[in-house]
Design a protein around this motif. Structure first.
Motif, PDB file in Angstrom:
ATOM      1  N   MET A 130     -20.710  -1.931 -11.115  1.00  0.00           N
ATOM      2  CA  MET A 130     -19.446  -2.666 -11.079  1.00  0.00           C
ATOM      3  C   MET A 130     -19.193  -3.154  -9.641  1.00  0.00           C
ATOM      4  N   GLY A 131     -18.359  -4.160  -9.520  1.00  0.00           N
ATOM      5  CA  GLY A 131     -18.117  -4.736  -8.212  1.00  0.00           C
ATOM      6  C   GLY A 131     -17.179  -3.909  -7.365  1.00  0.00           C
ATOM      7  N   THR A 132     -17.166  -4.236  -6.095  1.00  0.00           N
ATOM      8  CA  THR A 132     -16.255  -3.569  -5.167  1.00  0.00           C
ATOM      9  C   THR A 132     -15.438  -4.625  -4.444  1.00  0.00           C
ATOM     10  N   ARG A 133     -14.271  -4.205  -3.937  1.00  0.00           N
ATOM     11  CA  ARG A 133     -13.490  -5.088  -3.102  1.00  0.00           C
ATOM     12  C   ARG A 133     -12.764  -4.248  -2.072  1.00  0.00           C
ATOM     13  N   ASN A 134     -12.305  -4.883  -1.044  1.00  0.00           N
ATOM     14  CA  ASN A 134     -11.601  -4.179   0.011  1.00  0.00           C
ATOM     15  C   ASN A 134     -10.145  -4.601   0.048  1.00  0.00           C
ATOM     16  N   PHE A 135      -9.262  -3.618   0.191  1.00  0.00           N
ATOM     17  CA  PHE A 135      -7.871  -3.910   0.491  1.00  0.00           C
ATOM     18  C   PHE A 135      -7.761  -3.993   2.004  1.00  0.00           C
ATOM     19  N   MET A 136      -7.328  -5.098   2.524  1.00  0.00           N
ATOM     20  CA  MET A 136      -7.013  -5.167   3.951  1.00  0.00           C
ATOM     21  C   MET A 136      -5.501  -5.233   4.062  1.00  0.00           C
ATOM     22  N   ARG A 137      -4.899  -4.103   4.240  1.00  0.00           N
ATOM     23  CA  ARG A 137      -3.451  -4.054   4.356  1.00  0.00           C
ATOM     24  C   ARG A 137      -3.036  -4.317   5.803  1.00  0.00           C
ATOM     25  N   MET A 138      -1.798  -4.081   6.106  1.00  0.00           N
ATOM     26  CA  MET A 138      -1.268  -4.374   7.431  1.00  0.00           C
ATOM     27  C   MET A 138      -2.141  -3.761   8.512  1.00  0.00           C
ATOM     28  N   PRO A 139      -2.682  -4.537   9.428  1.00  0.00           N
ATOM     29  CA  PRO A 139      -3.603  -4.017  10.443  1.00  0.00           C
ATOM     30  C   PRO A 139      -2.840  -3.331  11.572  1.00  0.00           C
ATOM     31  N   VAL A 140      -2.209  -2.217  11.216  1.00  0.00           N
ATOM     32  CA  VAL A 140      -1.429  -1.482  12.199  1.00  0.00           C
ATOM     33  C   VAL A 140      -1.882  -0.041  12.206  1.00  0.00           C
ATOM     34  N   VAL A 141      -1.447   0.682  13.219  1.00  0.00           N
ATOM     35  CA  VAL A 141      -1.739   2.103  13.267  1.00  0.00           C
ATOM     36  C   VAL A 141      -1.024   2.781  12.123  1.00  0.00           C
ATOM     37  N   TRP A 142      -1.639   3.800  11.516  1.00  0.00           N
ATOM     38  CA  TRP A 142      -1.040   4.518  10.397  1.00  0.00           C
ATOM     39  C   TRP A 142       0.344   5.021  10.771  1.00  0.00           C
ATOM     40  N   MET A 143       1.315   4.646   9.957  1.00  0.00           N
ATOM     41  CA  MET A 143       2.686   5.063  10.189  1.00  0.00           C
ATOM     42  C   MET A 143       3.224   5.688   8.928  1.00  0.00           C
ATOM     43  N   LEU A 144       4.240   6.525   9.055  1.00  0.00           N
ATOM     44  CA  LEU A 144       4.886   7.121   7.903  1.00  0.00           C
ATOM     45  C   LEU A 144       6.370   6.831   7.964  1.00  0.00           C
ATOM     46  N   VAL A 145       6.899   6.333   6.864  1.00  0.00           N
ATOM     47  CA  VAL A 145       8.331   6.130   6.745  1.00  0.00           C
ATOM     48  C   VAL A 145       8.827   7.074   5.665  1.00  0.00           C
ATOM     49  N   MET A 146       9.770   7.913   5.976  1.00  0.00           N
ATOM     50  CA  MET A 146      10.252   8.873   4.998  1.00  0.00           C
ATOM     51  C   MET A 146      11.039   8.146   3.921  1.00  0.00           C
ATOM     52  N   SER A 147      10.601   8.319   2.672  1.00  0.00           N
ATOM     53  CA  SER A 147      11.274   7.715   1.530  1.00  0.00           C
ATOM     54  C   SER A 147      11.282   8.745   0.429  1.00  0.00           C
ATOM     55  N   GLY A 148      12.456   9.174  -0.011  1.00  0.00           N
ATOM     56  CA  GLY A 148      12.494  10.247  -0.970  1.00  0.00           C
ATOM     57  C   GLY A 148      12.063  11.520  -0.290  1.00  0.00           C
ATOM     58  N   SER A 149      11.122  12.249  -0.924  1.00  0.00           N
ATOM     59  CA  SER A 149      10.737  13.544  -0.383  1.00  0.00           C
ATOM     60  C   SER A 149       9.292  13.604   0.036  1.00  0.00           C
ATOM     61  N   PHE A 150       8.553  12.482  -0.002  1.00  0.00           N
ATOM     62  CA  PHE A 150       7.282  12.458   0.701  1.00  0.00           C
ATOM     63  C   PHE A 150       7.123  11.104   1.364  1.00  0.00           C
ATOM     64  N   ALA A 153      -7.112   1.961   8.235  1.00  0.00           N
ATOM     65  CA  ALA A 153      -8.443   1.574   7.781  1.00  0.00           C
ATOM     66  C   ALA A 153      -8.331   0.937   6.408  1.00  0.00           C
ATOM     67  N   GLU A 154      -9.261   0.078   6.084  1.00  0.00           N
ATOM     68  CA  GLU A 154      -9.232  -0.589   4.796  1.00  0.00           C
ATOM     69  C   GLU A 154      -9.547   0.397   3.676  1.00  0.00           C
ATOM     70  N   LEU A 155      -9.077   0.059   2.486  1.00  0.00           N
ATOM     71  CA  LEU A 155      -9.389   0.824   1.294  1.00  0.00           C
ATOM     72  C   LEU A 155     -10.479   0.087   0.533  1.00  0.00           C
ATOM     73  N   GLU A 156     -11.530   0.773   0.184  1.00  0.00           N
ATOM     74  CA  GLU A 156     -12.612   0.158  -0.580  1.00  0.00           C
ATOM     75  C   GLU A 156     -12.415   0.478  -2.053  1.00  0.00           C
ATOM     76  N   THR A 157     -12.395  -0.538  -2.893  1.00  0.00           N
ATOM     77  CA  THR A 157     -12.088  -0.367  -4.307  1.00  0.00           C
ATOM     78  C   THR A 157     -13.251  -0.804  -5.176  1.00  0.00           C
ATOM     79  N   GLU A 158     -13.615   0.052  -6.113  1.00  0.00           N
ATOM     80  CA  GLU A 158     -14.706  -0.209  -7.047  1.00  0.00           C
ATOM     81  C   GLU A 158     -14.168  -0.159  -8.470  1.00  0.00           C
ATOM     82  N   GLU A 159     -14.554  -1.134  -9.284  1.00  0.00           N
ATOM     83  CA  GLU A 159     -14.173  -1.121 -10.691  1.00  0.00           C
ATOM     84  C   GLU A 159     -15.125  -0.209 -11.464  1.00  0.00           C
TER      85      GLU A 159
END
Length: 290
Positions: free
Chosen positions: A1-21, A29-35
């Motif tokens: 099956m094919g693969t694709r890459n998610f290229m999300r916001m090219p920023v340093v990993w950040m955490l925003v508190m939303s709810g309880s996690f 880093a990009e996420l590599e996705t395979e079907e």
């Protein structure tokens, strides 16, 4: 099956508190996705918490891109010990049930980590890792970071993990479903044939420390959550689940308790999955009320 890459916001990993996690504001880093199958994708990434590459499977609803983000409904399912993120989708019958559910079903790879931050293996922060997985998946698939559209389930080790994780994040999940979970664990003193050897390499040997990891002791944290507890008449976990049921009753927490025929086996999980999906679909709203 094919693969694709998610290229999300090219920023340093950040955490925003939303709810309880925390919810990801971006990824380093990009996420590599395979079907794997139609509408079943495996997402690989470098885990900042575990310091190694990990993979999560997601099952997508039909025409999922046309579902408004605020109306998307999510079910996280945690696997049992010795299983992995593909265990459910590799079963043709279960895979079709998940595909037909209308849910975004997230299946993390939890290794043998019991979905907790180990008190004796400081590098094994599997509760933190699960928070990381949900943040990354919410970011990658435009899932709401909080709200009543989230549910969590699991079987065996994952049944333990889903209940404890929900206790650690009160109000985060509208529905919690445990299948043959170890819900009065870790502990000693259970009847013969109704116990499980405590993995001391994960939990340590101090029984006073074990109490902080036993879901039964902290079940009050589940107040306001729709609970389904599934065991089997010949399963070694049955007494643990009876203890948990009795504790919920004593606390006045509404719940469904189901005892299937069989043992602590994958066929029982296969029989339980439709019950979990029905429970989740019933509890999670189809549309967000304004």
């Amino acid at each position: 099956m094919g693969t694709r890459n998610f290229m999300r916001m090219p920023v340093v990993w950040m955490l925003v508190m939303s709810g309880s996690f925390p919810v990801a504001a971006g990824t380093a880093a990009e996420l590599e996705t395979e079907e794997l199958f139609p509408r079943v994708e495996a997402v690989s990434f470098e885990s900042a918490s575990l310091k190694k590459r990990k993979r999560t499977v997601i099952v997508l609803p039909e025409n999922w891109r046309s579902i408004k983000p605020a109306e998307r409904r999510m079910l996280v399912i945690l696997h049992g010990r010795g299983r992995h993120e593909r265990s459910l989708v590799d079963d043709k019958m279960i895979r079709q049930q998940l595909l037909d559910s209308g849910l975004f079903v997230i299946l993390p790879d939890g290794d043998d980590g019991w979905y907790l931050n180990s008190p004796v293996r400081q590098q094994d922060v599997y509760e933190m890792y699960l928070e990381e997985v949900l943040a990354k998946m919410a970011n990658a698939y435009d899932l709401p970071g909080k709200g009543p559209q989230w549910a969590i389930a699991g079987w065996s080790m994952g049944g333990y993990g889903c209940v404890r994780f929900a206790e650690r994040h009160p109000g985060r999940f509208a529905a919690v479903s445990s299948m043959i979970g170890l819900l009065d664990f870790p502990r000693n003193g259970l009847p013969a044939g109704q116990s499980y050897k405590v993995p001391v390499e994960r939990f340590g040997t101090d029984e006073s420390v074990w109490k902080q990891f036993n879901p039964l002791i902290h079940s009050e944290k589940l107040r306001g959550t729709s609970l389904m507890i599934i065991t089997a008449d010949q399963a070694f976990d049955r007494t643990m689940n009876e203890h948990f049921r009795d504790r919920l009753t004593a606390l006045g927490l509404p719940h469904q308790y189901v005892e299937l025929k069989g043992g602590h086996t994958f066929p029982v999980v296969r029989a339980a999955i439709p019950l979990v999906l029905a429970h989740t679909q019933r509890v999670l709203p189809r549309k967000t009320r304004k």
